[in-house]
Design an enzyme around this catalytic site. Sequence first.
Site, PDB file in Angstrom:
ATOM      1  CG  ASP A  92      -2.169   5.283   5.102  1.00  0.00           C
ATOM      2  OD1 ASP A  92      -1.245   3.978   5.653  1.00  0.00           O
ATOM      3  OD2 ASP A  92      -2.245   5.556   4.510  1.00  0.00           O
ATOM      4  CG  ASP A 120      -5.646   8.009   5.289  1.00  0.00           C
ATOM      5  OD1 ASP A 120      -6.353   8.638   4.096  1.00  0.00           O
ATOM      6  OD2 ASP A 120      -5.321   7.139   5.597  1.00  0.00           O
ATOM      7  CD  GLU A 129      -6.688   5.226   2.937  1.00  0.00           C
ATOM      8  OE1 GLU A 129      -7.372   5.642   3.063  1.00  0.00           O
ATOM      9  OE2 GLU A 129      -5.738   4.529   2.952  1.00  0.00           O
ATOM     10  CE  LYS A 139      -3.418   2.683   3.098  1.00  0.00           C
ATOM     11  NZ  LYS A 139      -3.836   2.673   4.341  1.00  0.00           N
ATOM     12  CG  ASP A 142      -9.511   7.327   6.928  1.00  0.00           C
ATOM     13  OD1 ASP A 142      -8.463   7.437   5.780  1.00  0.00           O
ATOM     14  OD2 ASP A 142      -9.929   7.366   7.945  1.00  0.00           O
ATOM     15  CE  LYS A 185      -6.064   9.008   8.195  1.00  0.00           C
ATOM     16  NZ  LYS A 185      -6.767   7.289   9.128  1.00  0.00           N
ATOM     17  NE  ARG A 190     -10.724  -0.901   4.294  1.00  0.00           N
ATOM     18  CZ  ARG A 190     -11.454  -1.677   5.204  1.00  0.00           C
ATOM     19  NH1 ARG A 190     -12.624  -1.756   4.941  1.00  0.00           N
ATOM     20  NH2 ARG A 190     -10.836  -0.775   5.765  1.00  0.00           N
TER      21      ARG A 190
HETATM   22  N1  BES Z   1      -4.075   4.739   7.103  1.00  0.00           N
HETATM   23  C1  BES Z   1      -5.446   4.492   7.560  1.00  0.00           C
HETATM   24  C2  BES Z   1      -4.786   2.942   8.744  1.00  0.00           C
HETATM   25  C3  BES Z   1      -4.128   3.346  10.132  1.00  0.00           C
HETATM   26  C4  BES Z   1      -4.990   3.517  10.923  1.00  0.00           C
HETATM   27  C5  BES Z   1      -2.565   3.229  10.088  1.00  0.00           C
HETATM   28  C6  BES Z   1      -3.904   4.143  12.020  1.00  0.00           C
HETATM   29  C7  BES Z   1      -2.047   3.799  10.984  1.00  0.00           C
HETATM   30  C8  BES Z   1      -2.277   4.190  11.793  1.00  0.00           C
HETATM   31  C9  BES Z   1      -6.880   3.686   6.676  1.00  0.00           C
HETATM   32  O1  BES Z   1      -6.144   3.867   5.215  1.00  0.00           O
HETATM   33  C10 BES Z   1      -7.713   4.086   7.260  1.00  0.00           C
HETATM   34  O2  BES Z   1      -8.336   4.759   7.550  1.00  0.00           O
HETATM   35  N2  BES Z   1      -8.851   3.343   8.110  1.00  0.00           N
HETATM   36  C11 BES Z   1      -9.440   2.993   8.756  1.00  0.00           C
HETATM   37  C12 BES Z   1     -10.432   2.465   8.163  1.00  0.00           C
HETATM   38  C13 BES Z   1     -12.115   2.240   8.488  1.00  0.00           C
HETATM   39  C14 BES Z   1     -12.672   3.638   8.058  1.00  0.00           C
HETATM   40  C15 BES Z   1     -13.091   1.326   8.300  1.00  0.00           C
HETATM   41  C16 BES Z   1      -9.595   3.260  10.140  1.00  0.00           C
HETATM   42  O3  BES Z   1      -8.970   2.213  10.267  1.00  0.00           O
HETATM   43  O4  BES Z   1     -10.210   3.735  10.544  1.00  0.00           O
HETATM   44 ZN    ZN Z   2      -4.848   4.713   4.806  1.00  0.00          ZN
HETATM   45 ZN    ZN Z   3      -7.531   5.838   5.729  1.00  0.00          ZN
END
Ligand code: BES
Ligand code: ZN
Ligand code: ZN
Length: 488
Positions: free
Chosen positions: A280, A262, A341, A257, A339, A269, A343
Amino acid sequence: MELILGTTPANEIETEALAIICFSDEKPGPDLAGGLPLEIYDRGEFTGKAQETALVHRPFGMKAARLLLVGCGEKAKFTTDEMRKAGGVIVRTLKPKGIKDAAVRLDGGTQPDLMLSALVEGAILGDYEPDRHKTEKKNGDKVIEKLRFSVPEETSSLTDALRRGRVVGESQNYARTLVNEPGNLLTPSSLGAQARQMAAEFGLGCEVLDEARMRQLGFGTLLGVSQGSAEPPVMIVLKYVPAEPPASADHLALVGKGVTFDTGGISIKPSDGMEKMKYDMAGAAAVIGAMRAVAQLKPSIPVTALAPCVENMPGHKAQRPGDIVTSYQGKTVEVLNTDAEGRLILADALTYAARQGCTHLIDAATLTGAIAVALGHLYAGVFSNNELFREKLLAASRAAGERMWPFPMDEDYKEYLKSAFADLANIGGRWGGSITAAKFLEEFVEGKPWIHLDIAGTAWLDDGKPFLAKGPTGLPVRTMVELACRWQ
Ligand code: BES
Ligand code: ZN
Ligand code: ZN
Protein backbone atom coordinates in the site's frame (compact mmCIF):
# COMPACT_ATOMS: atom_id res chain seq x y z
CA MET A 1 24.76 -6.69 -15.35
CA GLU A 2 27.20 -4.89 -17.60
CA LEU A 3 25.52 -3.54 -20.75
CA ILE A 4 27.70 -2.99 -23.80
CA LEU A 5 26.98 -1.57 -27.22
CA GLY A 6 28.95 -2.93 -30.20
CA THR A 7 28.92 -3.43 -33.96
CA THR A 8 30.37 -6.93 -34.25
CA PRO A 9 28.20 -8.73 -36.84
CA ALA A 10 25.97 -11.45 -35.47
CA ASN A 11 28.02 -14.34 -36.90
CA GLU A 12 31.21 -13.00 -35.33
CA ILE A 13 30.01 -12.46 -31.77
CA GLU A 14 31.78 -14.73 -29.34
CA THR A 15 29.28 -15.32 -26.60
CA GLU A 16 27.60 -18.09 -24.66
CA ALA A 17 24.27 -17.16 -26.17
CA LEU A 18 23.17 -14.83 -28.94
CA ALA A 19 19.51 -13.82 -28.87
CA ILE A 20 17.64 -12.80 -31.98
CA ILE A 21 14.20 -11.26 -32.34
CA CYS A 22 11.90 -13.49 -34.42
CA PHE A 23 8.46 -12.97 -35.86
CA SER A 24 5.56 -15.30 -36.52
CA ASP A 25 5.16 -14.12 -40.10
CA GLU A 26 8.80 -13.80 -41.18
CA LYS A 27 11.68 -16.22 -40.82
CA PRO A 28 15.14 -14.93 -39.89
CA GLY A 29 17.02 -13.28 -42.76
CA PRO A 30 19.88 -14.72 -44.84
CA ASP A 31 22.62 -13.52 -42.48
CA LEU A 32 21.34 -15.91 -39.83
CA ALA A 33 19.61 -18.54 -41.87
CA GLY A 34 22.96 -20.16 -42.58
CA GLY A 35 23.50 -20.87 -38.90
CA LEU A 36 19.93 -21.56 -38.02
CA PRO A 37 18.34 -24.80 -39.13
CA LEU A 38 15.07 -23.39 -40.41
CA GLU A 39 13.54 -26.80 -39.91
CA ILE A 40 12.75 -25.59 -36.44
CA TYR A 41 10.10 -23.40 -38.08
CA ASP A 42 9.14 -25.96 -40.71
CA ARG A 43 8.52 -28.64 -38.10
CA GLY A 44 6.43 -26.26 -36.03
CA GLU A 45 8.76 -26.43 -33.03
CA PHE A 46 9.02 -22.68 -33.04
CA THR A 47 6.41 -20.37 -34.51
CA GLY A 48 7.64 -16.94 -33.44
CA LYS A 49 4.58 -16.09 -31.39
CA ALA A 50 5.07 -13.59 -28.59
CA GLN A 51 7.30 -14.73 -25.74
CA GLU A 52 7.98 -18.14 -27.25
CA THR A 53 11.64 -19.21 -27.17
CA ALA A 54 13.88 -21.89 -28.67
CA LEU A 55 17.51 -22.53 -27.92
CA VAL A 56 19.75 -23.93 -30.65
CA HIS A 57 23.21 -25.20 -29.70
CA ARG A 58 26.30 -24.72 -31.88
CA PRO A 59 24.61 -22.77 -34.69
CA PHE A 60 26.49 -23.48 -37.89
CA GLY A 61 28.94 -20.81 -39.03
CA MET A 62 28.54 -18.67 -35.90
CA LYS A 63 30.94 -17.97 -33.09
CA ALA A 64 28.16 -17.96 -30.51
CA ALA A 65 27.77 -21.20 -28.55
CA ARG A 66 23.99 -20.96 -28.62
CA LEU A 67 21.33 -19.09 -30.54
CA LEU A 68 18.22 -18.05 -28.64
CA LEU A 69 15.18 -17.42 -30.80
CA VAL A 70 12.80 -15.01 -29.13
CA GLY A 71 9.28 -14.86 -30.52
CA CYS A 72 7.73 -11.42 -30.85
CA GLY A 73 4.52 -12.10 -32.79
CA GLU A 74 3.57 -10.37 -36.01
CA LYS A 75 6.18 -8.05 -37.44
CA ALA A 76 3.71 -5.26 -38.26
CA LYS A 77 2.52 -5.22 -34.65
CA PHE A 78 6.01 -5.15 -33.16
CA THR A 79 6.33 -2.15 -30.82
CA THR A 80 8.59 -1.01 -28.01
CA ASP A 81 6.23 -2.82 -25.61
CA GLU A 82 6.96 -6.14 -27.32
CA MET A 83 10.68 -5.30 -27.36
CA ARG A 84 10.62 -4.58 -23.61
CA LYS A 85 9.04 -7.98 -23.01
CA ALA A 86 11.65 -9.61 -25.26
CA GLY A 87 14.39 -8.13 -23.07
CA GLY A 88 12.79 -9.71 -20.02
CA VAL A 89 12.29 -13.06 -21.76
CA ILE A 90 15.96 -13.17 -22.83
CA VAL A 91 17.27 -12.62 -19.31
CA ARG A 92 14.72 -14.89 -17.65
CA THR A 93 15.45 -17.69 -20.12
CA LEU A 94 19.24 -17.52 -20.03
CA LYS A 95 19.94 -16.72 -16.38
CA PRO A 96 18.56 -19.98 -14.90
CA LYS A 97 20.76 -21.88 -17.37
CA GLY A 98 23.85 -20.36 -15.78
CA ILE A 99 24.79 -18.31 -18.83
CA LYS A 100 26.98 -15.40 -17.82
CA ASP A 101 27.69 -13.72 -21.10
CA ALA A 102 24.95 -13.05 -23.62
CA ALA A 103 24.33 -10.85 -26.63
CA VAL A 104 21.33 -9.59 -28.56
CA ARG A 105 21.32 -8.76 -32.23
CA LEU A 106 19.39 -5.67 -33.28
CA ASP A 107 18.87 -4.91 -36.94
CA GLY A 108 18.37 -1.26 -37.96
CA GLY A 109 14.59 -1.10 -38.15
CA THR A 110 12.51 1.91 -37.21
CA GLN A 111 13.02 3.89 -34.00
CA PRO A 112 16.30 2.15 -33.12
CA ASP A 113 16.83 4.38 -30.04
CA LEU A 114 13.42 3.75 -28.53
CA MET A 115 13.74 0.06 -29.32
CA LEU A 116 17.13 -0.19 -27.61
CA SER A 117 15.90 1.69 -24.51
CA ALA A 118 12.90 -0.63 -24.27
CA LEU A 119 15.06 -3.73 -24.69
CA VAL A 120 17.44 -2.56 -21.97
CA GLU A 121 14.58 -1.69 -19.62
CA GLY A 122 13.04 -5.10 -20.22
CA ALA A 123 16.32 -6.91 -19.57
CA ILE A 124 16.85 -5.06 -16.29
CA LEU A 125 13.24 -5.51 -15.18
CA GLY A 126 13.40 -9.19 -16.08
CA ASP A 127 16.55 -9.56 -14.00
CA TYR A 128 14.74 -8.56 -10.81
CA GLU A 129 13.56 -11.23 -8.36
CA PRO A 130 11.72 -10.44 -5.13
CA ASP A 131 14.01 -12.81 -3.22
CA ARG A 132 15.92 -10.38 -1.03
CA HIS A 133 14.85 -12.18 2.11
CA LYS A 134 15.40 -15.72 0.88
CA THR A 135 18.69 -17.19 2.03
CA GLU A 136 18.59 -19.47 -1.00
CA LYS A 137 18.02 -17.31 -4.04
CA LYS A 138 15.74 -18.39 -6.88
CA ASN A 139 18.63 -18.68 -9.32
CA GLY A 140 21.30 -19.58 -6.76
CA ASP A 141 24.37 -17.51 -7.54
CA LYS A 142 23.69 -17.43 -11.26
CA VAL A 143 23.94 -13.99 -12.82
CA ILE A 144 24.20 -12.61 -16.30
CA GLU A 145 27.37 -10.60 -15.97
CA LYS A 146 27.53 -9.16 -19.45
CA LEU A 147 24.84 -8.38 -21.99
CA ARG A 148 26.00 -7.04 -25.35
CA PHE A 149 23.88 -5.33 -27.96
CA SER A 150 25.00 -5.75 -31.54
CA VAL A 151 23.81 -2.82 -33.65
CA PRO A 152 24.55 -1.90 -37.29
CA GLU A 153 26.21 1.37 -36.31
CA GLU A 154 27.29 2.81 -32.97
CA THR A 155 25.85 6.32 -32.65
CA SER A 156 25.73 8.76 -29.76
CA SER A 157 21.95 8.57 -29.74
CA LEU A 158 22.14 4.80 -29.24
CA THR A 159 24.62 5.30 -26.40
CA ASP A 160 22.14 7.74 -24.80
CA ALA A 161 19.30 5.32 -25.37
CA LEU A 162 21.21 2.55 -23.62
CA ARG A 163 21.91 4.79 -20.63
CA ARG A 164 18.33 5.99 -20.47
CA GLY A 165 17.00 2.44 -20.53
CA ARG A 166 19.39 1.45 -17.79
CA VAL A 167 18.52 4.41 -15.56
CA VAL A 168 14.77 3.87 -15.96
CA GLY A 169 14.96 0.09 -15.50
CA GLU A 170 17.17 0.34 -12.42
CA SER A 171 14.98 3.04 -10.89
CA GLN A 172 11.88 0.96 -11.47
CA ASN A 173 13.58 -2.02 -9.82
CA TYR A 174 14.55 0.23 -6.92
CA ALA A 175 10.86 1.09 -6.48
CA ARG A 176 9.97 -2.62 -6.69
CA THR A 177 12.51 -3.44 -3.98
CA LEU A 178 10.89 -0.89 -1.68
CA VAL A 179 7.39 -2.19 -2.41
CA ASN A 180 8.41 -5.76 -1.67
CA GLU A 181 9.72 -4.93 1.81
CA PRO A 182 7.36 -6.19 4.51
CA GLY A 183 5.68 -3.85 6.98
CA ASN A 184 7.92 -4.83 9.88
CA LEU A 185 11.07 -3.91 7.96
CA LEU A 186 9.78 -0.89 6.08
CA THR A 187 8.08 1.63 8.36
CA PRO A 188 7.36 5.27 7.56
CA SER A 189 10.62 6.33 9.26
CA SER A 190 12.73 3.72 7.50
CA LEU A 191 11.19 4.66 4.16
CA GLY A 192 12.19 8.23 5.01
CA ALA A 193 15.74 7.05 5.69
CA GLN A 194 15.84 5.15 2.38
CA ALA A 195 14.69 8.23 0.48
CA ARG A 196 17.27 10.37 2.24
CA GLN A 197 20.04 7.96 1.30
CA MET A 198 18.92 7.80 -2.33
CA ALA A 199 18.72 11.62 -2.48
CA ALA A 200 22.28 11.95 -1.15
CA GLU A 201 23.56 9.41 -3.68
CA PHE A 202 21.95 11.11 -6.68
CA GLY A 203 22.15 14.76 -5.64
CA LEU A 204 18.51 15.54 -4.87
CA GLY A 205 17.23 17.87 -2.15
CA CYS A 206 15.53 15.96 0.66
CA GLU A 207 13.46 16.95 3.63
CA VAL A 208 11.59 14.54 5.88
CA LEU A 209 8.80 16.27 7.81
CA ASP A 210 8.25 14.64 11.19
CA GLU A 211 5.09 14.33 13.24
CA ALA A 212 5.71 17.51 15.25
CA ARG A 213 6.19 19.55 12.08
CA MET A 214 3.05 18.10 10.50
CA ARG A 215 1.08 18.91 13.66
CA GLN A 216 2.37 22.47 13.50
CA LEU A 217 1.29 22.72 9.84
CA GLY A 218 -2.13 21.26 10.69
CA PHE A 219 -2.05 18.00 8.72
CA GLY A 220 -5.18 16.80 10.53
CA THR A 221 -6.41 14.23 8.02
CA LEU A 222 -2.97 12.59 7.80
CA LEU A 223 -2.37 12.54 11.56
CA GLY A 224 -5.81 11.05 12.17
CA VAL A 225 -4.71 7.98 10.20
CA SER A 226 -1.30 7.59 11.83
CA GLN A 227 -2.51 7.99 15.43
CA GLY A 228 -3.52 4.32 15.68
CA SER A 229 0.03 3.14 15.09
CA ALA A 230 3.12 3.04 17.29
CA GLU A 231 5.11 4.03 14.19
CA PRO A 232 5.37 7.80 13.74
CA PRO A 233 4.35 9.24 10.35
CA VAL A 234 6.66 11.16 8.03
CA MET A 235 6.26 13.16 4.89
CA ILE A 236 9.13 12.74 2.47
CA VAL A 237 9.89 15.68 0.17
CA LEU A 238 12.45 15.18 -2.62
CA LYS A 239 13.48 18.07 -4.83
CA TYR A 240 15.01 18.18 -8.28
CA VAL A 241 15.96 21.60 -9.65
CA PRO A 242 17.31 21.83 -13.22
CA ALA A 243 20.75 23.41 -13.61
CA GLU A 244 19.53 25.82 -16.29
CA PRO A 245 16.77 28.19 -15.19
CA PRO A 246 13.58 26.74 -16.69
CA ALA A 247 11.86 28.53 -19.57
CA SER A 248 8.43 28.39 -17.94
CA ALA A 249 7.06 28.61 -14.41
CA ASP A 250 5.83 25.01 -14.54
CA HIS A 251 6.75 22.84 -11.59
CA LEU A 252 5.71 19.22 -11.45
CA ALA A 253 4.71 17.50 -8.20
CA LEU A 254 4.70 13.71 -7.89
CA VAL A 255 2.71 12.66 -4.84
CA GLY A 256 2.68 9.01 -3.72
CA LYS A 257 0.55 7.19 -1.15
CA GLY A 258 2.87 5.68 1.44
CA VAL A 259 0.84 3.43 3.73
CA THR A 260 3.59 1.04 4.79
CA PHE A 261 0.91 -1.34 6.03
CA ASP A 262 -2.86 -1.04 5.77
CA THR A 263 -4.80 -3.15 8.27
CA GLY A 264 -7.84 -0.97 7.62
CA GLY A 265 -7.63 0.46 11.15
CA ILE A 266 -10.77 0.08 13.31
CA SER A 267 -12.72 -0.68 10.10
CA ILE A 268 -10.36 -3.65 9.97
CA LYS A 269 -9.81 -5.68 6.81
CA PRO A 270 -10.52 -9.42 6.61
CA SER A 271 -7.37 -11.39 7.49
CA ASP A 272 -7.44 -13.35 4.23
CA GLY A 273 -4.91 -11.72 1.92
CA MET A 274 -4.11 -8.92 4.35
CA GLU A 275 -0.39 -9.68 4.01
CA LYS A 276 -0.52 -8.04 0.60
CA MET A 277 -1.24 -4.69 2.20
CA LYS A 278 2.51 -4.15 2.52
CA TYR A 279 2.23 -2.88 -1.05
CA ASP A 280 0.00 0.00 0.00
CA MET A 281 3.07 2.23 -0.26
CA ALA A 282 3.61 1.47 -3.95
CA GLY A 283 2.67 5.05 -4.87
CA ALA A 284 5.35 6.42 -2.55
CA ALA A 285 7.90 3.93 -3.88
CA ALA A 286 7.04 4.93 -7.44
CA VAL A 287 7.55 8.65 -6.87
CA ILE A 288 10.82 8.02 -5.01
CA GLY A 289 11.93 5.67 -7.81
CA ALA A 290 10.92 8.21 -10.45
CA MET A 291 13.02 10.86 -8.70
CA ARG A 292 16.01 8.53 -8.79
CA ALA A 293 15.70 8.50 -12.59
CA VAL A 294 14.87 12.23 -12.84
CA ALA A 295 18.06 13.06 -10.91
CA GLN A 296 20.09 11.28 -13.59
CA LEU A 297 18.15 12.15 -16.75
CA LYS A 298 17.86 15.82 -15.77
CA PRO A 299 14.66 17.07 -17.44
CA SER A 300 14.25 20.83 -17.90
CA ILE A 301 11.28 21.13 -15.50
CA PRO A 302 11.65 21.29 -11.70
CA VAL A 303 10.15 18.19 -10.06
CA THR A 304 9.21 17.72 -6.42
CA ALA A 305 8.12 14.38 -5.00
CA LEU A 306 6.01 14.19 -1.87
CA ALA A 307 5.31 10.94 -0.07
CA PRO A 308 3.02 11.02 2.96
CA CYS A 309 3.92 7.87 4.92
CA VAL A 310 1.90 6.26 7.71
CA GLU A 311 0.96 2.87 9.05
CA ASN A 312 -2.80 2.27 9.34
CA MET A 313 -3.31 0.30 12.57
CA PRO A 314 -6.16 -0.23 15.02
CA GLY A 315 -4.10 0.71 18.11
CA HIS A 316 -5.62 2.09 21.29
CA LYS A 317 -5.29 5.64 20.03
CA ALA A 318 -6.74 4.82 16.60
CA GLN A 319 -9.31 7.08 15.05
CA ARG A 320 -12.90 5.87 15.21
CA PRO A 321 -15.56 5.74 12.53
CA GLY A 322 -17.45 9.00 12.93
CA ASP A 323 -14.40 11.02 13.98
CA ILE A 324 -14.18 14.45 12.40
CA VAL A 325 -10.74 15.73 11.38
CA THR A 326 -9.61 19.04 9.90
CA SER A 327 -7.37 18.96 6.85
CA TYR A 328 -4.39 21.23 6.19
CA GLN A 329 -6.56 22.82 3.51
CA GLY A 330 -9.18 23.72 6.15
CA LYS A 331 -12.05 21.45 5.13
CA THR A 332 -13.44 19.10 7.78
CA VAL A 333 -13.85 15.39 7.04
CA GLU A 334 -16.06 12.82 8.73
CA VAL A 335 -14.17 9.52 8.75
CA LEU A 336 -16.94 7.02 8.07
CA ASN A 337 -14.51 4.23 7.26
CA THR A 338 -10.95 4.16 8.63
CA ASP A 339 -9.93 1.86 5.77
CA ALA A 340 -10.38 4.72 3.29
CA GLU A 341 -7.14 6.16 4.69
CA GLY A 342 -5.17 6.78 1.49
CA ARG A 343 -7.29 9.75 0.48
CA LEU A 344 -6.90 11.22 3.98
CA ILE A 345 -3.11 11.28 3.86
CA LEU A 346 -3.04 12.37 0.21
CA ALA A 347 -5.42 15.26 0.93
CA ASP A 348 -2.84 17.00 3.13
CA ALA A 349 0.06 16.11 0.82
CA LEU A 350 -1.71 17.46 -2.29
CA THR A 351 -2.58 20.75 -0.59
CA TYR A 352 0.97 21.02 0.70
CA ALA A 353 2.35 20.44 -2.83
CA ALA A 354 0.04 23.09 -4.28
CA ARG A 355 1.01 25.61 -1.56
CA GLN A 356 4.71 24.88 -2.01
CA GLY A 357 4.45 26.33 -5.53
CA CYS A 358 3.98 23.18 -7.61
CA THR A 359 1.85 24.06 -10.64
CA HIS A 360 0.95 20.56 -11.88
CA LEU A 361 0.14 17.71 -9.52
CA ILE A 362 0.18 13.98 -10.20
CA ASP A 363 -0.55 11.46 -7.50
CA ALA A 364 -0.14 7.69 -7.61
CA ALA A 365 -1.96 5.59 -5.06
CA THR A 366 -3.12 2.05 -4.36
CA LEU A 367 -6.36 3.76 -3.49
CA THR A 368 -9.32 1.46 -4.14
CA GLY A 369 -10.10 -2.20 -4.62
CA ALA A 370 -12.84 -0.96 -6.96
CA ILE A 371 -10.30 0.01 -9.62
CA ALA A 372 -9.46 -3.68 -10.12
CA VAL A 373 -13.19 -4.45 -10.37
CA ALA A 374 -13.42 -1.92 -13.20
CA LEU A 375 -10.15 -2.50 -15.07
CA GLY A 376 -8.76 -5.80 -13.86
CA HIS A 377 -5.01 -5.88 -13.35
CA LEU A 378 -4.06 -4.48 -16.74
CA TYR A 379 -4.85 -0.77 -16.66
CA ALA A 380 -4.34 1.90 -14.02
CA GLY A 381 -7.22 4.36 -13.62
CA VAL A 382 -6.67 7.99 -14.59
CA PHE A 383 -8.70 10.79 -12.99
CA SER A 384 -8.14 14.46 -13.69
CA ASN A 385 -9.58 17.96 -13.45
CA ASN A 386 -7.76 19.09 -16.60
CA GLU A 387 -8.20 17.55 -20.04
CA LEU A 388 -5.01 18.91 -21.58
CA PHE A 389 -2.84 17.66 -18.75
CA ARG A 390 -4.60 14.30 -18.83
CA GLU A 391 -3.91 13.91 -22.56
CA LYS A 392 -0.25 14.71 -21.95
CA LEU A 393 -0.07 12.04 -19.31
CA LEU A 394 -1.87 9.45 -21.44
CA ALA A 395 0.57 10.10 -24.29
CA ALA A 396 3.50 9.61 -21.90
CA SER A 397 1.95 6.39 -20.56
CA ARG A 398 1.58 5.00 -24.08
CA ALA A 399 5.19 5.83 -24.90
CA ALA A 400 6.34 4.27 -21.64
CA GLY A 401 4.27 1.11 -22.13
CA GLU A 402 2.22 1.42 -18.95
CA ARG A 403 -1.48 0.99 -19.66
CA MET A 404 -3.79 3.66 -18.24
CA TRP A 405 -7.45 4.44 -18.80
CA PRO A 406 -9.42 7.66 -18.11
CA PHE A 407 -12.54 7.81 -15.92
CA PRO A 408 -15.34 10.40 -15.76
CA MET A 409 -15.18 13.10 -13.09
CA ASP A 410 -18.59 14.82 -13.36
CA GLU A 411 -19.49 17.23 -10.57
CA ASP A 412 -22.55 15.13 -9.68
CA TYR A 413 -20.27 12.46 -8.19
CA LYS A 414 -19.32 14.91 -5.45
CA GLU A 415 -22.76 14.50 -3.95
CA TYR A 416 -21.88 10.94 -3.04
CA LEU A 417 -19.41 12.36 -0.51
CA LYS A 418 -21.93 14.41 1.49
CA SER A 419 -21.66 14.24 5.26
CA ALA A 420 -24.35 15.31 7.71
CA PHE A 421 -21.79 16.59 10.20
CA ALA A 422 -18.67 17.74 8.32
CA ASP A 423 -17.77 19.31 4.96
CA LEU A 424 -17.12 15.90 3.41
CA ALA A 425 -17.33 12.20 4.22
CA ASN A 426 -14.29 10.06 3.40
CA ILE A 427 -16.35 7.44 1.56
CA GLY A 428 -19.04 7.69 -1.07
CA GLY A 429 -21.08 4.55 -0.71
CA ARG A 430 -21.15 1.38 -2.75
CA TRP A 431 -21.05 2.57 -6.35
CA GLY A 432 -18.30 4.20 -8.37
CA GLY A 433 -15.83 3.79 -5.52
CA SER A 434 -12.73 4.71 -7.52
CA ILE A 435 -14.38 7.85 -8.87
CA THR A 436 -15.65 9.06 -5.50
CA ALA A 437 -12.17 8.50 -4.06
CA ALA A 438 -10.77 10.70 -6.84
CA LYS A 439 -13.49 13.32 -6.29
CA PHE A 440 -12.45 13.42 -2.65
CA LEU A 441 -8.83 14.12 -3.61
CA GLU A 442 -9.90 16.83 -6.04
CA GLU A 443 -11.22 18.87 -3.11
CA PHE A 444 -7.65 19.36 -1.88
CA VAL A 445 -5.69 20.34 -4.99
CA GLU A 446 -6.47 24.05 -4.74
CA GLY A 447 -7.64 24.25 -8.35
CA LYS A 448 -4.27 23.19 -9.79
CA PRO A 449 -4.14 20.93 -12.87
CA TRP A 450 -4.05 17.49 -11.29
CA ILE A 451 -4.04 13.81 -12.19
CA HIS A 452 -4.75 10.90 -9.91
CA LEU A 453 -3.52 7.43 -10.87
CA ASP A 454 -5.24 4.57 -9.06
CA ILE A 455 -2.67 1.76 -9.17
CA ALA A 456 -4.31 -0.65 -6.70
CA GLY A 457 -4.88 -3.17 -9.52
CA THR A 458 -1.55 -2.77 -11.31
CA ALA A 459 1.19 -2.21 -8.72
CA TRP A 460 1.30 -5.90 -7.83
CA LEU A 461 1.43 -8.90 -10.16
CA ASP A 462 -0.07 -12.05 -8.64
CA ASP A 463 1.34 -14.42 -11.25
CA GLY A 464 4.76 -14.11 -12.79
CA LYS A 465 5.15 -13.63 -16.54
CA PRO A 466 7.87 -15.03 -18.83
CA PHE A 467 9.37 -11.51 -18.81
CA LEU A 468 8.63 -10.37 -15.23
CA ALA A 469 8.69 -11.87 -11.75
CA LYS A 470 5.54 -11.98 -9.68
CA GLY A 471 5.16 -9.27 -7.05
CA PRO A 472 5.76 -5.54 -7.31
CA THR A 473 5.63 -4.08 -10.83
CA GLY A 474 7.08 -0.62 -10.18
CA LEU A 475 4.26 1.05 -12.09
CA PRO A 476 4.02 4.03 -12.80
CA VAL A 477 7.71 4.96 -12.58
CA ARG A 478 8.20 4.93 -16.36
CA THR A 479 5.21 7.16 -17.14
CA MET A 480 6.23 9.74 -14.55
CA VAL A 481 9.81 9.86 -15.81
CA GLU A 482 8.65 10.01 -19.43
CA LEU A 483 6.27 12.88 -18.68
CA ALA A 484 8.96 14.88 -16.86
CA CYS A 485 11.50 14.28 -19.64
CA ARG A 486 9.20 15.32 -22.49
CA TRP A 487 7.87 18.43 -20.69
CA GLN A 488 8.20 21.56 -22.84
N1 BES B 1 -5.28 0.11 0.29
C1 BES B 1 -6.66 -0.05 0.06
C2 BES B 1 -7.02 -0.28 -1.41
C3 BES B 1 -6.50 -1.56 -2.01
C4 BES B 1 -7.33 -2.66 -2.09
C5 BES B 1 -5.25 -1.63 -2.53
C6 BES B 1 -6.88 -3.83 -2.66
C7 BES B 1 -4.80 -2.80 -3.11
C8 BES B 1 -5.61 -3.89 -3.17
C9 BES B 1 -7.44 1.19 0.51
O1 BES B 1 -6.88 1.87 1.57
C10 BES B 1 -8.78 0.73 0.92
O2 BES B 1 -8.86 -0.04 1.85
N2 BES B 1 -9.80 1.16 0.22
C11 BES B 1 -11.13 0.75 0.50
C12 BES B 1 -12.03 1.95 0.35
C13 BES B 1 -13.41 1.74 0.88
C14 BES B 1 -13.39 1.60 2.36
C15 BES B 1 -14.28 2.90 0.46
C16 BES B 1 -11.52 -0.34 -0.51
O3 BES B 1 -11.10 -0.27 -1.67
O4 BES B 1 -12.20 -1.27 -0.11
ZN1 ZN C 1 -4.78 1.71 1.74
ZN1 ZN D 1 -7.41 1.10 3.45
